[in-house]
Design a protein around this motif. Sequence first.
Motif, PDB file in Angstrom:
ATOM      1  N   LYS A   1       0.718  -1.161  -0.153  1.00  0.00           N
ATOM      2  CA  LYS A   1       0.006   0.059   0.079  1.00  0.00           C
ATOM      3  C   LYS A   1       0.804   1.108  -0.064  1.00  0.00           C
ATOM      4  O   LYS A   1       1.925   1.312   0.679  1.00  0.00           O
ATOM      5  CB  LYS A   1      -0.900  -0.202   1.245  1.00  0.00           C
ATOM      6  CG  LYS A   1      -2.037   1.147   1.393  1.00  0.00           C
ATOM      7  CD  LYS A   1      -2.966   0.761   2.311  1.00  0.00           C
ATOM      8  CE  LYS A   1      -3.796   2.146   2.598  1.00  0.00           C
ATOM      9  NZ  LYS A   1      -3.174   3.426   2.733  1.00  0.00           N
ATOM     10  N   GLY A   2       0.565   2.248  -0.847  1.00  0.00           N
ATOM     11  CA  GLY A   2       1.197   3.453  -0.742  1.00  0.00           C
ATOM     12  C   GLY A   2       0.830   4.172   0.388  1.00  0.00           C
ATOM     13  O   GLY A   2      -0.187   4.053   1.042  1.00  0.00           O
TER      14      GLY A   2
ATOM     15  N   LYS B   1       7.170   4.131   3.834  1.00  0.00           N
ATOM     16  CA  LYS B   1       8.364   3.215   3.488  1.00  0.00           C
ATOM     17  C   LYS B   1       9.734   4.195   3.392  1.00  0.00           C
ATOM     18  O   LYS B   1      10.574   4.057   4.133  1.00  0.00           O
ATOM     19  CB  LYS B   1       8.245   2.498   2.148  1.00  0.00           C
ATOM     20  CG  LYS B   1       7.415   1.386   2.257  1.00  0.00           C
ATOM     21  CD  LYS B   1       7.488   0.525   0.996  1.00  0.00           C
ATOM     22  CE  LYS B   1       6.628   1.112  -0.145  1.00  0.00           C
ATOM     23  NZ  LYS B   1       7.496   2.478  -0.908  1.00  0.00           N
TER      24      LYS B   1
ATOM     25  N   ASP C   1      12.092   2.476  -6.138  1.00  0.00           N
ATOM     26  CA  ASP C   1      10.886   2.956  -6.558  1.00  0.00           C
ATOM     27  C   ASP C   1      10.704   4.102  -7.812  1.00  0.00           C
ATOM     28  O   ASP C   1      11.355   5.342  -7.572  1.00  0.00           O
ATOM     29  CB  ASP C   1      10.057   3.737  -5.329  1.00  0.00           C
ATOM     30  CG  ASP C   1       8.489   3.954  -5.503  1.00  0.00           C
ATOM     31  OD1 ASP C   1       8.108   3.926  -6.489  1.00  0.00           O
ATOM     32  OD2 ASP C   1       8.164   4.276  -4.082  1.00  0.00           O
TER      33      ASP C   1
ATOM     34  N   GLN D   1       8.863   6.412  -8.375  1.00  0.00           N
ATOM     35  CA  GLN D   1       8.267   7.663  -7.989  1.00  0.00           C
ATOM     36  C   GLN D   1       9.235   8.580  -7.550  1.00  0.00           C
ATOM     37  O   GLN D   1       9.484   9.899  -7.298  1.00  0.00           O
ATOM     38  CB  GLN D   1       7.320   7.436  -6.635  1.00  0.00           C
ATOM     39  CG  GLN D   1       6.056   6.737  -7.330  1.00  0.00           C
ATOM     40  CD  GLN D   1       4.990   6.553  -5.846  1.00  0.00           C
ATOM     41  OE1 GLN D   1       5.236   7.087  -4.807  1.00  0.00           O
ATOM     42  NE2 GLN D   1       3.939   5.982  -6.006  1.00  0.00           N
TER      43      GLN D   1
ATOM     44  N   SER E   1      10.834   9.126  -4.565  1.00  0.00           N
ATOM     45  CA  SER E   1      10.880   9.882  -3.041  1.00  0.00           C
ATOM     46  C   SER E   1      12.252   9.862  -2.384  1.00  0.00           C
ATOM     47  O   SER E   1      12.619  11.036  -1.975  1.00  0.00           O
ATOM     48  CB  SER E   1       9.742   9.304  -2.291  1.00  0.00           C
ATOM     49  OG  SER E   1       8.526   9.626  -2.991  1.00  0.00           O
TER      50      SER E   1
ATOM     51  N   PRO F   1       8.826  -0.128  -4.419  1.00  0.00           N
ATOM     52  CA  PRO F   1       7.783   0.457  -4.945  1.00  0.00           C
ATOM     53  C   PRO F   1       6.353  -0.056  -4.261  1.00  0.00           C
ATOM     54  O   PRO F   1       6.464  -1.015  -3.721  1.00  0.00           O
ATOM     55  CB  PRO F   1       7.510   0.062  -6.521  1.00  0.00           C
ATOM     56  CG  PRO F   1       8.929  -0.369  -6.885  1.00  0.00           C
ATOM     57  CD  PRO F   1       9.521  -0.930  -5.578  1.00  0.00           C
ATOM     58  N   PRO F   2       5.429   0.880  -4.180  1.00  0.00           N
ATOM     59  CA  PRO F   2       4.046   0.334  -3.410  1.00  0.00           C
ATOM     60  C   PRO F   2       3.376  -0.552  -4.306  1.00  0.00           C
ATOM     61  O   PRO F   2       2.294  -0.194  -4.893  1.00  0.00           O
ATOM     62  CB  PRO F   2       3.487   1.700  -3.141  1.00  0.00           C
ATOM     63  CG  PRO F   2       3.702   2.536  -4.277  1.00  0.00           C
ATOM     64  CD  PRO F   2       5.188   2.026  -4.683  1.00  0.00           C
ATOM     65  N   LYS F   3       3.969  -1.818  -4.425  1.00  0.00           N
ATOM     66  CA  LYS F   3       3.171  -2.763  -5.042  1.00  0.00           C
ATOM     67  C   LYS F   3       3.975  -4.201  -4.861  1.00  0.00           C
ATOM     68  O   LYS F   3       4.999  -4.345  -4.332  1.00  0.00           O
ATOM     69  CB  LYS F   3       3.276  -2.679  -6.735  1.00  0.00           C
ATOM     70  CG  LYS F   3       4.708  -2.774  -7.391  1.00  0.00           C
ATOM     71  CD  LYS F   3       4.905  -2.636  -8.904  1.00  0.00           C
ATOM     72  CE  LYS F   3       6.208  -2.909  -9.276  1.00  0.00           C
ATOM     73  NZ  LYS F   3       6.459  -2.713 -10.781  1.00  0.00           N
TER      74      LYS F   3
END
Length: 207
Positions: A12-13, A17, A41, A43, A45, A91-93
């Motif tokens: 879950k995003g 993390k 990830d 993204q 961040s 990553p959130p997956k």
Amino acid sequence: MSGLVITVAQQKGGAGKTTLAVNLAVGFLQRGLSVALLDTDPQGSLGRWFMARRDVLGEPGLEFSTSSAWGVSYEVEKLKRSVDVVIIDTPPKVDSDLRPALREADVILVPVAASHVDLWATEGVLDLARRENKRPKVVLNRVKRGTRLDAEVRESAEQLEADLLDAVLAHRVVYAETLGQGLGALEAARKGPAHAEVLALLAELTD
């Protein structure tokens, strides 16, 4: 401690993390250990945090690298030769792309924000970890202590096929503020409860 690899994973995003990764990194730095961050990830961040840190401090004090999911093993092998601790942000997956980051980990850390939805989202990570013969550690994050929800989530988390850590990170503004400044909570201008929380987490992971 030589070449310890910590993978932070959660389907879950918004589970925290990156917050967890940077605060652990700063904690290890303050212990006098060398640290590398590996961002898988897209993204990015963690990379943004690193660039903010470089802008603020000039010398960030740690290494930073990025990798595709399948380049993780090569990158970790390289980093372990030069630093004490490698921290991987994922990553959130949850799919087969995550498996290399789990496979390389000495510690799999799964942040769970204080909600049942976040708790349910851990199932995929735990399943993949099982396939790699690894037992993850779950840390409750953004906790509102003393609430009924906090108690319910902790009780449910204790039933997971994972080790639930005693240390928790509460829902505190300082984590978001320092993250945006390229810092960790341990580097905040004033010591507060977050300082003790991060130190407790470090101690539980390493002592």
